[in-house]
Design a protein around this motif. Structure first.
Motif: not given
Length: 462
Positions: A348-354, A358-359, A362-366, A414-421
């Motif tokens: 799953l982590r190696q998949s392009s969608l995952f 995640k990216e 990481r790149k959040v634009e208000p 399954f993506l192991n995200l934090c609450l804000s993500e």
């Protein structure tokens, strides 16, 4: 001296109002140093509280908590019991975002004890509202309701958040008439602008479930309008401060140019001519070398990933066959299950969608729309189902009555995200995401505090 400390506090607040955060923190720090030196504990407590608010805005959670804890200690030393209670309430809020409900409840009960002794009705109402929210997250609905009612009876001014919370409780219990009744009481302009935004979204959910499409659409349009308005405010930047720093830099550079211009002009002309010739050759050579290096690196990475993928598939087939053999012989297969799950997570982590999701977090634009589209949700669900077929069957049977949003929470686990993500991908606030996560956990494993959603799903869906 005390007057100077208060002046520093008000100066910092004025900077914050203009979004000049660096000067604001400097003013707060200087005022706090003076207050501590002269043992002005009351003003020190207020300064720490405003410093914590600044860290709240910049999302530095650990620093925010530290300053609220300092504020509580200063208020306690100053004998300011009311402010001490609210500082404890603020510390509790920081733990709520870390999903530490036992710590949250401990701080809030201390705050309730202090404010009750003071017989401060408005303060009692505020703390009772907080306790109602905590017991709601913990799944104790009756206690939650009783504290919300206590809040309404004590505080007759700031009632909008409490009415909204009660409406949400009754909506969760599918008592739509009561939910609609309490929602109608959320009027005026609440201190927290998100209260009004959440009101419209909850109204949309209630009317959608009630089958009134026209009203639901009206609420949804108002929700979108208010949410966009808030995003526009968040997009504001520290323009004034940037202009001041630019002016200072420009003055320094201009003065330096005036002194050195005559000395450097001739030398620069000669150097530029030489560099134009030599630099072009070097740059062209480096460009070609860099292209070759990147090409070689990409080929090696492609080969390595292909090899890893093949090895992973072979190991999965080997483990699956061995586990089936063990199961047929009625032998323990738990260790095989653990390794198979671990390898599937690696795929799953190696998949392009995952990697893309995640990216995206990481790149959040208000101000920009970050939540997943329906097409992206379908792709994510299909991907996870393909790696975890047993879980797919469990989710489709839905014996626990999970809602659409709660099902999404399960798949996001399954993506192991934090609450804000999670909030970003769902397109909601962190508070709402936290509520969704807590309700999902209650349905999956009722009565078990702090349990892991993903681990529970894997256990039930194997």
């Amino acid at each position: 001296m005390e007057e100077q400390a208060w002046i520093g506090l008000y100066l910092g607040r004025s900077y914050v109002k203009d979004k000049l955060f660096v000067p604001a923190m400097k003013a707060y720090s200087e005022a706090l140093g003076l207050a501590k030196e002269k043992r002005l504990y009351d003003v020190a407590g207020y300064i720490c509280s405003y410093m914590a608010d600044l860290y709240t805005y910049t999302k530095q959670r650990s620093e925010e908590r530290r300053k609220f804890e300092e504020a509580a200690e200063f208020f306690k030393q100053a004998g300011n019991e009311r402010s001490y209670a609210f500082a404890l309430r603020d510390v509790a809020k920081t733990w709520a975002f870390d999903d530490s409900l036992s710590l949250v409840l401990c701080y809030m009960l201390r705050a309730d004890s202090v404010i009750t002794k003071l017989r401060d009705s408005a303060g009692i109402g505020v703390i009772a509202n907080g306790l109602g929210n905590i017991y709601n997250l913990m799944g104790d609905i009756e206690k939650s309701k009783s504290y919300f009612i206590k809040s309404l009876n004590s505080d007759t001014i700031y009632q909008a958040p409490t009415y909204l919370a009660l409406s949400s409780l009754y909506y969760d219990e599918n008592i739509l008439d009561s939910a609609r009744c309490y929602l109608a009481k959320v009027t005026g302009a609440p201190a927290n602008p998100y209260t009004l935004v959440d009101r419209f979204y909850l109204g949309y959910l209630i009317e959608k479930d009630a089958g009134d499409t026209e009203k639901a659409l009206s609420y949804l349009e108002q929700y979108q309008e208010k949410k966009d308005s808030l995003y526009d405010k968040q997009k504001q930047v520290d323009i004034i401060d940037a202009e001041k720093r630019h002016d200072v830099t420009t003055v320094v550079q201009d003065n330096k140019k005036l002194v050195e211009e005559k000395l450097l002009l001739f030398a620069l002309a000669v150097i530029v001519c030489l560099l134009l010739v030599v630099g072009y050759q070097i740059r062209d050579k480096k460009r070609l070398l860099e292209i070759d290096r990147r090409k070689k690196f990409l080929e090696e990475e492609k080969s390595r990933h292909k090899k890893q993928k093949t090895e992973l598939e072979d190991r999965l087939q080997e483990l699956t066959a061995e586990m089936e053999r063990k199961a047929a012989a009625h032998e323990d297969t738990s260790e095989y299950k653990k390794e198979i799950i671990m390898l599937r997570f690696e795929k799953l982590r190696q998949s392009s969608l995952f990697k893309t999701l995640k990216e995206q977090c990481r790149k959040v634009e208000p101000g920009s729309e970050q939540k997943l589209s329906e097409r992206e949700w379908k792709s994510l669900i299909h991907l996870i189902d393909s790696f975890f077929p047993n879980t797919c069957v469990f989710m489709k049977e839905n014996t626990l009555g999970l809602t659409k949003t709660e099902t999404k929470i399960c798949y996001l686990s399954f993506l192991n995200l934090c609450l804000s993500e999670e909030a970003i991908l769902l397109g909601v606030s962190s508070d709402s995401a936290n509520k969704f996560r807590s309700r999902t956990r209650q349905k999956l494993c009722p009565g078990q505090k702090g349990s892991d959603i993903n681990e529970t799903i894997l256990q039930k869906g194997w």
